[in-house]
Design a protein around this motif. Structure first.
Motif, mmCIF file in Angstrom:
data_model
loop_
_atom_site.group_PDB
_atom_site.id
_atom_site.type_symbol
_atom_site.label_atom_id
_atom_site.label_comp_id
_atom_site.label_asym_id
_atom_site.label_seq_id
_atom_site.Cartn_x
_atom_site.Cartn_y
_atom_site.Cartn_z
ATOM 1 N N ASP A 138 0.858 -1.187 0.000
ATOM 2 C CA ASP A 138 0.000 0.000 0.000
ATOM 3 C C ASP A 138 0.901 1.247 0.000
ATOM 4 O O ASP A 138 1.720 1.416 0.897
ATOM 5 C CB ASP A 138 -0.859 -0.050 1.281
ATOM 6 N N TYR A 139 0.773 2.091 -1.024
ATOM 7 C CA TYR A 139 1.603 3.303 -1.085
ATOM 8 C C TYR A 139 0.816 4.575 -0.791
ATOM 9 O O TYR A 139 1.194 5.670 -1.194
ATOM 10 C CB TYR A 139 2.289 3.405 -2.455
ATOM 11 N N SER A 140 -0.306 4.408 -0.060
ATOM 12 C CA SER A 140 -1.082 5.600 0.316
ATOM 13 C C SER A 140 -0.267 6.436 1.323
ATOM 14 O O SER A 140 0.662 5.923 1.958
ATOM 15 C CB SER A 140 -2.409 5.182 0.946
ATOM 16 N N THR A 141 -0.640 7.722 1.459
ATOM 17 C CA THR A 141 0.074 8.601 2.388
ATOM 18 C C THR A 141 0.080 8.010 3.794
ATOM 19 O O THR A 141 1.115 7.958 4.473
ATOM 20 C CB THR A 141 -0.595 9.989 2.424
ATOM 21 N N ALA A 148 -0.241 4.902 4.819
ATOM 22 C CA ALA A 148 0.580 3.690 4.941
ATOM 23 C C ALA A 148 2.065 4.045 4.971
ATOM 24 O O ALA A 148 2.842 3.491 5.763
ATOM 25 C CB ALA A 148 0.285 2.744 3.786
ATOM 26 N N LEU A 149 2.469 5.002 4.122
ATOM 27 C CA LEU A 149 3.884 5.421 4.099
ATOM 28 C C LEU A 149 4.272 6.049 5.457
ATOM 29 O O LEU A 149 5.349 5.792 5.990
ATOM 30 C CB LEU A 149 4.120 6.449 2.988
ATOM 31 N N GLU A 150 3.350 6.867 5.966
ATOM 32 C CA GLU A 150 3.613 7.532 7.232
ATOM 33 C C GLU A 150 3.780 6.500 8.358
ATOM 34 O O GLU A 150 4.684 6.597 9.184
ATOM 35 C CB GLU A 150 2.446 8.464 7.557
ATOM 36 N N LYS A 151 2.900 5.496 8.372
ATOM 37 C CA LYS A 151 2.931 4.467 9.424
ATOM 38 C C LYS A 151 4.245 3.672 9.349
ATOM 39 O O LYS A 151 4.943 3.502 10.345
ATOM 40 C CB LYS A 151 1.731 3.521 9.230
ATOM 41 N N ALA A 152 4.601 3.244 8.151
ATOM 42 C CA ALA A 152 5.818 2.454 7.989
ATOM 43 C C ALA A 152 7.059 3.267 8.405
ATOM 44 O O ALA A 152 7.952 2.768 9.100
ATOM 45 C CB ALA A 152 5.944 1.988 6.543
ATOM 46 N N GLY A 153 7.079 4.534 7.981
ATOM 47 C CA GLY A 153 8.216 5.401 8.330
ATOM 48 C C GLY A 153 8.321 5.604 9.826
ATOM 49 O O GLY A 153 9.414 5.520 10.412
ATOM 50 N N GLY A 154 7.164 5.855 10.476
ATOM 51 C CA GLY A 154 7.138 6.069 11.930
ATOM 52 C C GLY A 154 7.668 4.861 12.674
ATOM 53 O O GLY A 154 8.472 4.994 13.619
ATOM 54 N N GLU A 155 7.249 3.662 12.244
ATOM 55 C CA GLU A 155 7.694 2.429 12.912
ATOM 56 C C GLU A 155 9.202 2.248 12.787
ATOM 57 O O GLU A 155 9.885 1.836 13.724
ATOM 58 C CB GLU A 155 6.979 1.213 12.298
ATOM 59 N N CYS A 156 9.721 2.580 11.594
ATOM 60 C CA CYS A 156 11.158 2.438 11.350
ATOM 61 C C CYS A 156 11.975 3.361 12.274
ATOM 62 O O CYS A 156 12.933 2.927 12.920
ATOM 63 C CB CYS A 156 11.430 2.754 9.884
ATOM 64 N N ILE A 157 11.539 4.623 12.372
ATOM 65 C CA ILE A 157 12.263 5.592 13.218
ATOM 66 C C ILE A 157 12.158 5.211 14.689
ATOM 67 O O ILE A 157 13.140 5.279 15.449
ATOM 68 C CB ILE A 157 11.729 7.027 12.972
ATOM 69 N N ALA A 158 10.953 4.751 15.114
ATOM 70 C CA ALA A 158 10.763 4.344 16.516
ATOM 71 C C ALA A 158 11.691 3.183 16.867
ATOM 72 O O ALA A 158 12.292 3.146 17.962
ATOM 73 C CB ALA A 158 9.310 3.959 16.758
ATOM 74 N N ALA A 159 11.854 2.233 15.918
ATOM 75 C CA ALA A 159 12.728 1.079 16.174
ATOM 76 C C ALA A 159 14.170 1.539 16.346
ATOM 77 O O ALA A 159 14.894 1.080 17.242
ATOM 78 C CB ALA A 159 12.607 0.077 15.032
ATOM 79 N N PRO A 177 5.133 2.526 -7.281
ATOM 80 C CA PRO A 177 4.493 2.879 -8.556
ATOM 81 C C PRO A 177 4.773 4.346 -8.910
ATOM 82 O O PRO A 177 5.042 5.148 -8.018
ATOM 83 C CB PRO A 177 2.998 2.665 -8.283
ATOM 84 N N LYS A 178 4.741 4.631 -10.164
ATOM 85 C CA LYS A 178 5.137 5.937 -10.680
ATOM 86 C C LYS A 178 4.490 7.101 -9.921
ATOM 87 O O LYS A 178 5.143 8.056 -9.505
ATOM 88 C CB LYS A 178 4.754 6.025 -12.160
ATOM 89 N N GLU A 179 3.131 6.962 -9.716
ATOM 90 C CA GLU A 179 2.394 8.087 -9.109
ATOM 91 C C GLU A 179 2.756 8.295 -7.632
ATOM 92 O O GLU A 179 2.526 9.360 -7.070
ATOM 93 C CB GLU A 179 0.870 7.929 -9.281
ATOM 94 N N ALA A 180 3.356 7.241 -6.962
ATOM 95 C CA ALA A 180 3.714 7.379 -5.538
ATOM 96 C C ALA A 180 5.200 7.661 -5.338
ATOM 97 O O ALA A 180 5.668 7.846 -4.218
ATOM 98 C CB ALA A 180 3.313 6.111 -4.770
ATOM 99 N N LYS A 181 5.978 7.656 -6.421
ATOM 100 C CA LYS A 181 7.439 7.794 -6.357
ATOM 101 C C LYS A 181 7.875 9.037 -5.554
ATOM 102 O O LYS A 181 8.728 8.976 -4.686
ATOM 103 C CB LYS A 181 7.967 7.900 -7.803
ATOM 104 N N ARG A 182 7.212 10.155 -5.869
ATOM 105 C CA ARG A 182 7.654 11.415 -5.272
ATOM 106 C C ARG A 182 7.466 11.402 -3.755
ATOM 107 O O ARG A 182 8.381 11.717 -2.986
ATOM 108 C CB ARG A 182 6.855 12.559 -5.891
ATOM 109 N N GLU A 183 6.266 10.934 -3.359
ATOM 110 C CA GLU A 183 5.985 10.934 -1.925
ATOM 111 C C GLU A 183 6.863 9.918 -1.189
ATOM 112 O O GLU A 183 7.391 10.193 -0.101
ATOM 113 C CB GLU A 183 4.509 10.632 -1.667
#
Ligand SMILES: [Zn+2]
Length: 371
Positions: free
Chosen positions: A10-13, A15-26, A67-73
């Protein structure tokens, strides 16, 4: 369980935010586990190691397949993670450096230790505590009061009316700029500890037994036997049927407890405004044993008389009780005795010191003799 980089579907905003947050917290959590330089190295390798560090995996697993449309974010999010991890590692490195420096300082056992001189009670305070102790064992409690006093407590309530000649004997130090106030409210440095007698009788109903230690001030230029600041201990006992016999018995016991059981006491008539009758108490000279001689030489502390004056005392003047009559001190029903002594003079005699000024000059070489 150690953190592993998940693959993203899932490349929604959100989902990206959640994955990033978990990585930094770890990463933050693992930073707290760093205990040594070796820990720090593996922590750094695990998160920013080029070959297979977490950051490289995030790049490979999240950014590359995006995917192309999510690349920038996704790119922005990965940059945020990179900055956050760099920060965490930086902080961990600083902390490690501080801790290792501090450890070096605390374990250097080759340095000599710091020897701190052991303090001791000042001879005047020591004498004061001894005197207080004697009266405490007789059931007296300790009362204290202000050093800056009003004219009322220092003089008037102790039966020194305004213009009474006895005030002249006290060489009082007055606080400046008080002329606008009525005389009884004017401030001064107390010339004796006796004001605390009145203050205590205002607060506590009879019977009372108190000793009052403290500093007092008089306009006496400093010399071998005078000081503008000195110490007194005052005592007061009030109850029904207290007689001069109680005064004599109490003070005779106290002098034997202080100077040894062989001393004799002797009372001579005297005058104080707040006691009637009044007396001065003498004890047999504890330096020459009452003989007036030290070997072939005359005994100087007792001026060859064999007696030393130690305190003033007397039965509380009924006029003093009149000032606290409303608190149960009706002179028709209660009586009492009071006594007061100069602590510094007793300390001089006791320790064989010939100049009062030594006590107040703060010279450690003098004071450490009493440690
Ligand atoms: Zn003597």
């Amino acid at each position: 369980m150690a953190y592993t980089v998940p693959t993203l579907t899932d490349y929604s905003t959100a989902a990206l935010e959640k994955a990033g947050g978990e990585c930094i917290a770890a990463c933050t959590a693992e930073a707290t586990e760093v205990r040594s330089d070796l820990d720090l190295k593996s922590f750094r390798d695990r998160w920013i190691g080029r070959k297979n560090g977490v950051l490289t995996q995030v790049n490979d697993l999240w950014l590359k397949p995006a995917p192309k449309e999510a690349k920038r974010e996704a790119g922005m999010r990965v940059n945020e993670i990179r900055t956050a991890i760099a920060d965490i590692i930086d902080k961990a490195e600083h902390l490690r450096l501080e801790l290792s420096t501090a450890a070096i300082e605390s374990v250097d056992i080759s340095l000599p230790g710091i020897r701190r001189p052991i303090g001791a009670e000042h001879p005047v305070i020591k004498t004061m505590h001894e005197i207080i102790g004697v009266f405490q064992r007789l059931g007296y409690s300790v009362a204290e009061g202000p050093v800056v006093e009003t004219d009322y407590y220092n003089f008037e309530a102790l039966n020194f009316p305004p213009n009474h000649p006895a005030r002249d004997t006290q060489d009082t130090l007055f606080i400046a700029g008080q002329q606008a106030k009525p005389q009884r409210e004017r401030l001064l440095l107390r010339t004796h500890t006796s004001p605390v007698q009145i203050r205590t009788m205002e607060k506590m109903r009879p019977p009372i037994r108190i000793v009052i230690p403290g500093t007092v001030h008089r306009n006496d230029p400093p010399d071998a036997s005078h000081s503008p600041m000195f110490h007194q201990i005052e005592g007061l006992a009030v109850d029904k049927n207290i007689t001069f016999g109680d005064l004599k018995g109490t003070l005779d016991h106290a002098m034997k407890a202080l100077f040894g059981s062989s001393v004799k006491t002797h009372f001579r008539p005297s005058f104080f405004p707040f006691t009637e009758p009044s007396a001065e108490l003498y004890v047999t000279c504890f330096i020459c044993g009452g003989s007036g001689k030290r070997g072939a030489d005359p005994c100087r502390p007792c001026k060859q008389t064999g007696w030393i004056e130690v305190l003033g005392c007397g039965m509380v003047d009924p006029n003093v009780f009149e000032f606290v009559k409303d608190n149960g001190y009706d002179p028709k029903t209660v009586s009492g005795f009071a006594f007061g002594m100069g602590v510094d003079r007793l300390a001089l005699l006791k320790y064989g010191v010939d100049d009062l000024q030594y006590f107040f000059q703060g010279d450690v070489r003098f004071l450490e003799q009493f440690g």
